[in-house]
Design a protein around this motif. Structure first.
Motif, PDB file in Angstrom:
ATOM      1  N   LEU A   1      -6.865  16.470  -7.998  1.00 34.45           N
ATOM      2  CA  LEU A   1      -5.724  17.309  -8.344  1.00 34.45           C
ATOM      3  C   LEU A   1      -5.118  16.919  -9.690  1.00 34.45           C
ATOM      4  N   PRO A   2      -4.577  17.898 -10.428  1.00 34.49           N
ATOM      5  CA  PRO A   2      -3.952  17.579 -11.712  1.00 34.49           C
ATOM      6  C   PRO A   2      -2.638  16.836 -11.570  1.00 34.49           C
ATOM      7  N   GLU A   3      -2.008  16.939 -10.387  1.00 35.05           N
ATOM      8  CA  GLU A   3      -0.765  16.206 -10.150  1.00 35.05           C
ATOM      9  C   GLU A   3      -0.526  16.069  -8.657  1.00 35.05           C
ATOM     10  N   ILE A   4      -0.101  14.863  -8.254  1.00 41.86           N
ATOM     11  CA  ILE A   4       0.283  14.604  -6.865  1.00 41.86           C
ATOM     12  C   ILE A   4       1.782  14.837  -6.756  1.00 41.86           C
ATOM     13  N   GLY A   5       2.194  15.644  -5.780  1.00 45.97           N
ATOM     14  CA  GLY A   5       3.587  16.079  -5.709  1.00 45.97           C
ATOM     15  C   GLY A   5       4.537  15.151  -4.989  1.00 45.97           C
ATOM     16  N   TRP A   6       4.125  13.925  -4.715  1.00 44.92           N
ATOM     17  CA  TRP A   6       5.009  12.998  -4.012  1.00 44.92           C
ATOM     18  C   TRP A   6       6.098  12.455  -4.933  1.00 44.92           C
ATOM     19  N   THR A   7       7.249  12.145  -4.335  1.00 39.52           N
ATOM     20  CA  THR A   7       8.317  11.434  -5.032  1.00 39.52           C
ATOM     21  C   THR A   7       8.777  10.311  -4.114  1.00 39.52           C
ATOM     22  N   PRO A   8       9.555   9.338  -4.646  1.00 36.05           N
ATOM     23  CA  PRO A   8      10.074   8.289  -3.760  1.00 36.05           C
ATOM     24  C   PRO A   8      10.922   8.852  -2.625  1.00 36.05           C
ATOM     25  N   GLU A   9      11.546   9.996  -2.862  1.00 38.51           N
ATOM     26  CA  GLU A   9      12.410  10.595  -1.840  1.00 38.51           C
ATOM     27  C   GLU A   9      11.638  11.420  -0.826  1.00 38.51           C
TER      28      GLU A   9
ATOM     29  N   PHE B   1       0.831  -1.200   0.000  1.00 38.24           N
ATOM     30  CA  PHE B   1       0.000   0.000   0.000  1.00 38.24           C
ATOM     31  C   PHE B   1       0.874   1.261   0.000  1.00 38.24           C
ATOM     32  N   GLN B   2       1.923   1.274   0.822  1.00 34.61           N
ATOM     33  CA  GLN B   2       2.824   2.421   0.851  1.00 34.61           C
ATOM     34  C   GLN B   2       3.551   2.578  -0.480  1.00 34.61           C
ATOM     35  N   GLU B   3       3.967   1.468  -1.060  1.00 38.29           N
ATOM     36  CA  GLU B   3       4.631   1.528  -2.361  1.00 38.29           C
ATOM     37  C   GLU B   3       3.672   2.075  -3.421  1.00 38.29           C
ATOM     38  N   ALA B   4       2.402   1.672  -3.323  1.00 45.65           N
ATOM     39  CA  ALA B   4       1.407   2.144  -4.283  1.00 45.65           C
ATOM     40  C   ALA B   4       1.129   3.631  -4.096  1.00 45.65           C
ATOM     41  N   LEU B   5       1.053   4.091  -2.857  1.00 48.28           N
ATOM     42  CA  LEU B   5       0.870   5.523  -2.611  1.00 48.28           C
ATOM     43  C   LEU B   5       2.014   6.323  -3.233  1.00 48.28           C
ATOM     44  N   THR B   6       3.239   5.867  -3.027  1.00 49.28           N
ATOM     45  CA  THR B   6       4.404   6.560  -3.581  1.00 49.28           C
ATOM     46  C   THR B   6       4.325   6.633  -5.104  1.00 49.28           C
ATOM     47  N   SER B   7       3.827   5.567  -5.708  1.00 51.83           N
ATOM     48  CA  SER B   7       3.766   5.506  -7.173  1.00 51.83           C
ATOM     49  C   SER B   7       2.777   6.501  -7.766  1.00 51.83           C
ATOM     50  N   LEU B   8       1.870   7.033  -6.938  1.00 56.95           N
ATOM     51  CA  LEU B   8       0.891   7.997  -7.448  1.00 56.95           C
ATOM     52  C   LEU B   8       1.531   9.357  -7.744  1.00 56.95           C
ATOM     53  N   GLY B   9       2.719   9.597  -7.207  1.00 58.54           N
ATOM     54  CA  GLY B   9       3.391  10.883  -7.394  1.00 58.54           C
ATOM     55  C   GLY B   9       3.697  11.173  -8.844  1.00 58.54           C
ATOM     56  N   GLY B  10       3.549  12.441  -9.216  1.00 60.54           N
ATOM     57  CA  GLY B  10       3.853  12.870 -10.571  1.00 60.54           C
ATOM     58  C   GLY B  10       2.729  12.668 -11.565  1.00 60.54           C
ATOM     59  N   SER B  11       1.592  12.149 -11.096  1.00 63.66           N
ATOM     60  CA  SER B  11       0.457  11.885 -11.967  1.00 63.66           C
ATOM     61  C   SER B  11      -0.798  12.532 -11.384  1.00 63.66           C
ATOM     62  N   PRO B  12      -1.856  12.698 -12.222  1.00 63.77           N
ATOM     63  CA  PRO B  12      -3.118  13.188 -11.676  1.00 63.77           C
ATOM     64  C   PRO B  12      -3.623  12.225 -10.606  1.00 63.77           C
TER      65      PRO B  12
END
Length: 353
Positions: A316-324, A301-312
């Motif tokens: 929101l038009p983009e989620i600002g999360w990154t792996p870092e 689940f945490q890995e999947a949340l991280t993967s949402l970063g950089g995409s709508p």
């Protein structure tokens, strides 16, 4: 799928329970459709009173039941919950609080579902300078945004402005005249307001009465009809930096949110939308974790949340999360905010100068 929710049901920050109301509305909505891939979202809510002590005690109560994930609302409560969350590093934590506080905690299992108030203060300072301001003042409630400091001063210099005053406004403040006098004494021609709705109204009314000649800017939590209702005519001309869309936006996601929450005065708000958006991101992450025969675990689940970063994601038009870094949903960029102004009693999207 049980998610424990630590939220201010009582106390001076009780208005910040509205994201929990939005999340609950989303859970009911998705459960009526059979849940997420057949899994129901069950929420267990515990009052954190919007305090450090309440955050710690509510987190202990929630984690004692071994939930799939925990959600913590308000910065003071998260501050108190941090030590407890460190004892459960495998439990995903979804936090609606100041992204700067989340970043400072350095907890890898925490995902910021809201903005970084420091980044948003940068956006306000930048936009005020674009409006012609050179002497900027920051008026803030430390229980909401934490303490202001060198970062804001340095950023103002980077955009050829000067931070001439930083005024701490506790949530118990009722007399705003001294604040206006401080702004006058400092010669402020632009003011960033990071306070609650009652303080926004009080400061705007006092500024109008005193004839303060300065542009006023506030942050995205105030992009809500309650700001207009409480401040009245004094809100006219107020600028607002917004990350989340207005409730009146015509997108499919906003229309569905309004359809479901219509009539619910606690969920159908700007803060309620933030909670609804968190629910949408939870759903997206569950689906991502289960894709191609995958299994749903706290880790996946945490890995999947991280993967949402950089995409709508969500509304929101983009989620600002990154792996870092996934401490704030704005990705640390002042330029992702839309500028609004109150005109004729309504928020109007405004082109930056």
């Amino acid at each position: 799928m049980t998610i424990g929710v630590s939220t201010p049901l009582t106390g001076h920050l009780a208005i910040n329970n509205e994201p929990a109301e939005g999340l609950a509305a989303y859970a009911d909505y998705i459960n009526e459709q059979g849940g997420v891939e057949g899994r129901r979202i069950e929420l267990k809510t515990v009052d954190n009173q919007g305090t450090v002590a309440g955050g710690a005690s509510s987190a202990r109560t929630i984690l004692a039941d071994n939930p799939f994930a925990i959600c913590v609302l308000t910065t003071p409560a998260f501050t108190g919950a941090q030590t407890v969350l460190r004892t459960a590093p495998d439990t995903p934590a979804l936090v609606l609080a100041n992204g700067a506080a989340i970043k400072a905690s350095d907890l890898p299992n925490v995902f910021g579902m809201y903005t970084d108030y420091t980044t948003e203060s940068f956006a306000g300072i930048k936009y005020l300078t674009e409006l012609g301001g050179k002497k900027i003042a920051l008026v803030y409630d430390p229980t909401i945004v934490g303490e202001a400091g060198d970062a804001e001063t340095d950023y103002a210099k980077s955009v050829d402005a000067e931070l001439v005053s930083m005024i701490n406004v506790p949530p118990t403040t009722t007399n705003y005249t001294p604040i206006i006098q401080q702004l006058k004494n400092a010669g402020a021609d632009g003011v960033e307001l990071q306070v609650g709705v009652q303080a926004i109204a009080g400061i705007l009314k006092a500024a109008k009465e005193a004839g303060l000649n300065a542009e006023m800017m506030t942050y995205s939590s105030m992009l809500d009809s309650s700001t207009l209702a409480v401040a009245g005519d004094a809100a006219e001309g107020l600028y607002v930096t917004g990350l989340f869309p207005q409730l009146s936006a015509s997108t499919d996601q906003l229309q569905e949110f309004n359809r479901v929450t219509s009539g619910d005065t606690h969920a159908n708000t700007a803060l309620g939308l933030i909670g609804w958006n968190a629910g949408m991101l939870i759903t997206a992450a569950v689906k991502e974790a289960l894709k191609d025969g995958g299994s749903l675990t706290p880790t996946s689940f945490q890995e999947a949340l991280t993967s949402l970063g950089g995409s709508p994601g969500g509304v929101l038009p983009e989620i600002g999360w990154t792996p870092e870094s996934h401490s704030a949903i704005d990705g640390g960029s002042p330029d992702v905010y839309t500028l609004y102004q109150v005109r004729n009693g309504a928020f109007t999207e405004t082109q930056r100068p």
